[in-house]
Motif scaffolding. Structure first.
Motif, PDB file in Angstrom:
ATOM      1  N   ASN A  62      74.519  25.618 104.676  1.00 26.83           N
ATOM      2  CA  ASN A  62      74.251  24.545 105.635  1.00 26.83           C
ATOM      3  C   ASN A  62      73.419  23.446 104.990  1.00 26.83           C
ATOM      4  N   GLU A  93      79.429  20.493 111.586  1.00 29.74           N
ATOM      5  CA  GLU A  93      78.751  21.778 111.339  1.00 29.74           C
ATOM      6  C   GLU A  93      77.719  21.711 110.226  1.00 29.74           C
ATOM      7  N   CYS A 129      78.131  21.706 107.089  1.00 24.69           N
ATOM      8  CA  CYS A 129      78.448  22.669 106.033  1.00 24.69           C
ATOM      9  C   CYS A 129      78.816  21.933 104.755  1.00 24.69           C
TER      10      CYS A 129
END
Length: 235
Positions: A33, A99, A101
Motif C-alpha cells: 500500500n 486502493e 496499491c
C-alpha cells in the motif's frame, strides 16, 4: 543426470546445443500500500511504462525483419490492441488511485480478470489467446520493473546454444533470432500459438508446452531437441 521431456512439436528439425536460460518474469508480484501523497507518482509510473511498452511494439513494427512471418504484423497489431484494452491500460490506473496499491499489483489483478474472460470461450483458438494477454502483461511488467526488452546474453560463438524460456512471444522470437540460437523451447504454448507460427516461419526447431523445462534444466546443460517428435533429451 540424463532425462527426457515431451512437449508439443511446432517447428521441425534436430538441434544439439547448450542451454541458455532466459530469466522468467512472473506475474506473481508483491502487493503493498502507498501513502496518499505517493499515489499520483505511482499512476505516473504506470503511464510511463505503458507508453514505453506501446513504443516498443511500434518500433518492432517499424523495423520488421525481412525474415519475419507474414503474420508477424498482425500479431503485433493484436498485442497492441490487447495493450490498449481498458482492463490493461485504464483499470490499473483506477485501481491504484482507488486502493493506493502498487502498479505491479494493479496490473496483475486486472490481467487475471482479462484472462478469465478468455477462459470462458468455447473455441480452443480463442481460449489460447489468453497466452497473448499474459505475454503483453509481462512485457508491461518488465517496463515497470526496469527490465525493458529483457534480452538474453549474446549466444556463445564456440558452441551451439538453445534458448530455454518459460514463455516467448512472437516479438521475443524475432528479437532473439539474430543471435543465432539453434532452437527454442518453452514451458507454455500450444500448436496454434502465435509463437509456434513465427517459429515455423523462421525455420528454427521449436518445442513448446514442456511445462517445467525452465525449472529442470540448468545453464549450459547439453540438449538434444527433436522438433519433429516434440522430445527434448537433457545431458
Amino acid at each position: 543426470m540424463t532425462f527426457a521431456l515431451h512437449g508439443i512439436a511446432v517447428s521441425s528439425g534436430i538441434a544439439i546445443g547448450h542451454a541458455h536460460l532466459l530469466s522468467h518474469t512472473s506475474l506473481e508480484v508483491l502487493h503493498y500500500n502507498l501513502p496518499q501523497q505517493l499515489v499520483h507518482e505511482e499512476v505516473a509510473r504506470f503511464d510511463v511504462a505503458l507508453q514505453a511498452t506501446r513504443q516498443e511494439f511500434i518500433s518492432l513494427r517499424a523495423n520488421r525483419p525481412q525474415h519475419a512471418a507474414a503474420e508477424f504484423d498482425a500479431f503485433l497489431e493484436l498485442h497492441l490492441m490487447i495493450l490498449e484494452d481498458p482492463l490493461l491500460s485504464v483499470a490499473p490506473r483506477e485501481m491504484i488511485e482507488r486502493e493506493h496499491c502498487n502498479a505491479e499489483w494493479a496490473l496483475k489483478t486486472q490481467t487475471e480478470i482479462l484472462v478469465a474472460q478468455f477462459d470462458e470461450f468455447e473455441d480452443a483458438y480463442l481460449r489460447e489467446r489468453q497466452l497473448d494477454v499474459k505475454q503483453v502483461a509481462v512485457r508491461l511488467l518488465k517496463q515497470l520493473l526496469g527490465q525493458p526488452g529483457h534480452q538474453p546474453a549474446p549466444a556463445r560463438h564456440d558452441v551451439e546454444m538453445i534458448l530455454v524460456a518459460h514463455d516467448l512471444s512472437p516479438a521475443d522470437l524475432i528479437q532473439f533470432k539474430p543471435q543465432q540460437y539453434a532452437a527454442f523451447i518453452t514451458d507454455l504454448g500450444g500448436a496454434t500459438s502465435h509463437t509456434a507460427i513465427v517459429a515455423r516461419s523462421l525455420n528454427t526447431p521449436c518445442v513448446v508446452g514442456l511445462h517445467h523445462a525452465r525449472e529442470l534444466i540448468r545453464e549450459d546443460d547439453l540438449l538434444i531437441l527433436d522438433g519433429e517428435q516434440g522430445v527434448l533429451i537433457v545431458n
